[in-house]
Motif scaffolding. Sequence first.
Motif, PDB file in Angstrom:
ATOM      1  N   UNK A  57      42.018   3.457  91.825  1.00  0.00           N
ATOM      2  CA  UNK A  57      42.597   2.148  91.520  1.00  0.00           C
ATOM      3  C   UNK A  57      41.696   1.376  90.572  1.00  0.00           C
ATOM      4  N   UNK A  58      40.397   1.386  90.830  1.00  0.00           N
ATOM      5  CA  UNK A  58      39.459   0.697  89.938  1.00  0.00           C
ATOM      6  C   UNK A  58      39.518   1.313  88.551  1.00  0.00           C
ATOM      7  N   UNK A  59      39.598   2.634  88.480  1.00  0.00           N
ATOM      8  CA  UNK A  59      39.730   3.330  87.199  1.00  0.00           C
ATOM      9  C   UNK A  59      40.995   2.872  86.466  1.00  0.00           C
ATOM     10  N   UNK A  60      42.108   2.799  87.178  1.00  0.00           N
ATOM     11  CA  UNK A  60      43.370   2.353  86.575  1.00  0.00           C
ATOM     12  C   UNK A  60      43.251   0.935  86.032  1.00  0.00           C
ATOM     13  N   UNK A  61      42.634   0.049  86.803  1.00  0.00           N
ATOM     14  CA  UNK A  61      42.469  -1.334  86.352  1.00  0.00           C
ATOM     15  C   UNK A  61      41.589  -1.409  85.107  1.00  0.00           C
ATOM     16  N   UNK A  62      40.529  -0.610  85.076  1.00  0.00           N
ATOM     17  CA  UNK A  62      39.662  -0.577  83.888  1.00  0.00           C
ATOM     18  C   UNK A  62      40.439  -0.085  82.665  1.00  0.00           C
ATOM     19  N   UNK A  63      41.277   0.906  82.845  1.00  0.00           N
ATOM     20  CA  UNK A  63      42.085   1.423  81.732  1.00  0.00           C
ATOM     21  C   UNK A  63      43.093   0.380  81.260  1.00  0.00           C
ATOM     22  N   UNK A  64      43.771  -0.254  82.191  1.00  0.00           N
ATOM     23  CA  UNK A  64      44.781  -1.252  81.837  1.00  0.00           C
ATOM     24  C   UNK A  64      44.146  -2.437  81.120  1.00  0.00           C
ATOM     25  N   UNK A  65      43.023  -2.905  81.642  1.00  0.00           N
ATOM     26  CA  UNK A  65      42.377  -4.097  81.097  1.00  0.00           C
ATOM     27  C   UNK A  65      41.358  -3.781  80.001  1.00  0.00           C
ATOM     28  N   UNK A  66      41.176  -2.478  79.731  1.00  0.00           N
ATOM     29  CA  UNK A  66      40.235  -2.037  78.699  1.00  0.00           C
ATOM     30  C   UNK A  66      38.857  -2.671  78.921  1.00  0.00           C
ATOM     31  N   UNK A  67      38.311  -2.424  80.121  1.00  0.00           N
ATOM     32  CA  UNK A  67      37.044  -3.050  80.478  1.00  0.00           C
ATOM     33  C   UNK A  67      36.158  -2.062  81.233  1.00  0.00           C
ATOM     34  N   UNK A  68      34.972  -2.522  81.577  1.00  0.00           N
ATOM     35  CA  UNK A  68      34.013  -1.730  82.344  1.00  0.00           C
ATOM     36  C   UNK A  68      34.141  -2.068  83.823  1.00  0.00           C
ATOM     37  N   UNK A  69      33.609  -1.213  84.673  1.00  0.00           N
ATOM     38  CA  UNK A  69      33.713  -1.410  86.116  1.00  0.00           C
ATOM     39  C   UNK A  69      33.096  -2.739  86.546  1.00  0.00           C
ATOM     40  N   UNK A  70      32.012  -3.156  85.888  1.00  0.00           N
ATOM     41  CA  UNK A  70      31.382  -4.427  86.259  1.00  0.00           C
ATOM     42  C   UNK A  70      32.249  -5.636  85.885  1.00  0.00           C
ATOM     43  N   UNK A  71      33.297  -5.406  85.097  1.00  0.00           N
ATOM     44  CA  UNK A  71      34.263  -6.458  84.797  1.00  0.00           C
ATOM     45  C   UNK A  71      35.343  -6.558  85.873  1.00  0.00           C
ATOM     46  N   UNK A  72      35.296  -5.647  86.841  1.00  0.00           N
ATOM     47  CA  UNK A  72      36.260  -5.605  87.939  1.00  0.00           C
ATOM     48  C   UNK A  72      35.597  -5.959  89.269  1.00  0.00           C
ATOM     49  N   UNK A  73      34.439  -5.368  89.531  1.00  0.00           N
ATOM     50  CA  UNK A  73      33.806  -5.493  90.844  1.00  0.00           C
ATOM     51  C   UNK A  73      32.316  -5.783  90.715  1.00  0.00           C
ATOM     52  N   UNK A  74      31.782  -6.378  91.784  1.00  0.00           N
ATOM     53  CA  UNK A  74      30.356  -6.705  91.837  1.00  0.00           C
ATOM     54  C   UNK A  74      29.879  -6.504  93.265  1.00  0.00           C
ATOM     55  N   UNK A  75      28.667  -5.973  93.409  1.00  0.00           N
ATOM     56  CA  UNK A  75      28.078  -5.847  94.740  1.00  0.00           C
ATOM     57  C   UNK A  75      27.252  -7.095  95.032  1.00  0.00           C
ATOM     58  N   UNK A  76      27.504  -7.697  96.187  1.00  0.00           N
ATOM     59  CA  UNK A  76      26.751  -8.849  96.655  1.00  0.00           C
ATOM     60  C   UNK A  76      26.261  -8.528  98.064  1.00  0.00           C
ATOM     61  N   UNK A  77      24.934  -8.497  98.288  1.00  0.00           N
ATOM     62  CA  UNK A  77      24.437  -8.234  99.645  1.00  0.00           C
ATOM     63  C   UNK A  77      25.042  -9.237 100.636  1.00  0.00           C
ATOM     64  N   UNK A  78      25.373  -8.759 101.826  1.00  0.00           N
ATOM     65  CA  UNK A  78      26.035  -9.607 102.810  1.00  0.00           C
ATOM     66  C   UNK A  78      25.672  -9.179 104.216  1.00  0.00           C
ATOM     67  N   UNK A  79      25.642 -10.135 105.110  1.00  0.00           N
ATOM     68  CA  UNK A  79      25.431  -9.852 106.533  1.00  0.00           C
ATOM     69  C   UNK A  79      26.612  -9.083 107.103  1.00  0.00           C
ATOM     70  N   UNK A  80      27.758  -9.112 106.417  1.00  0.00           N
ATOM     71  CA  UNK A  80      28.957  -8.423 106.888  1.00  0.00           C
ATOM     72  C   UNK A  80      28.930  -6.928 106.559  1.00  0.00           C
ATOM     73  N   UNK A  81      27.978  -6.492 105.731  1.00  0.00           N
ATOM     74  CA  UNK A  81      27.878  -5.073 105.414  1.00  0.00           C
ATOM     75  C   UNK A  81      27.613  -4.293 106.704  1.00  0.00           C
ATOM     76  N   UNK A  82      28.207  -3.103 106.783  1.00  0.00           N
ATOM     77  CA  UNK A  82      27.986  -2.285 107.972  1.00  0.00           C
ATOM     78  C   UNK A  82      26.550  -1.788 107.993  1.00  0.00           C
ATOM     79  N   UNK A  83      26.024  -1.582 109.165  1.00  0.00           N
ATOM     80  CA  UNK A  83      24.653  -1.083 109.330  1.00  0.00           C
ATOM     81  C   UNK A  83      24.593   0.373 108.906  1.00  0.00           C
TER      82      UNK A  83
END
Length: 72
Positions: A45-71
């Motif tokens: 899905x991320x690949x499809x969005x990058x193709x449609x929007x002609x962008x890089x993965x960092x233009x779609x998603x970002x990692x943010x450290x969180x207490x909600x991350x699984x251990x």
Amino acid sequence: MIVYGPFWKTLKDSNESTYTLINVHHISSSIIDKLRKNRPLNTTTINDLCRILNCHIEDIAQYVPSEQDQKL
């Protein structure tokens, strides 16, 4: 935690909209809902969005450290 804030900026800056993603590019409305709620998406899905929007993965998603991350 993966967040999709960059996706919304990329979408706004593009010639696309959620309407065209759903009705022209056949991205499901449930995918749009997952993007809104920062729910997990598969890499295809991320690949499809990058193709449609002609962008890089960092233009779609970002990692943010969180207490909600699984251990590890």
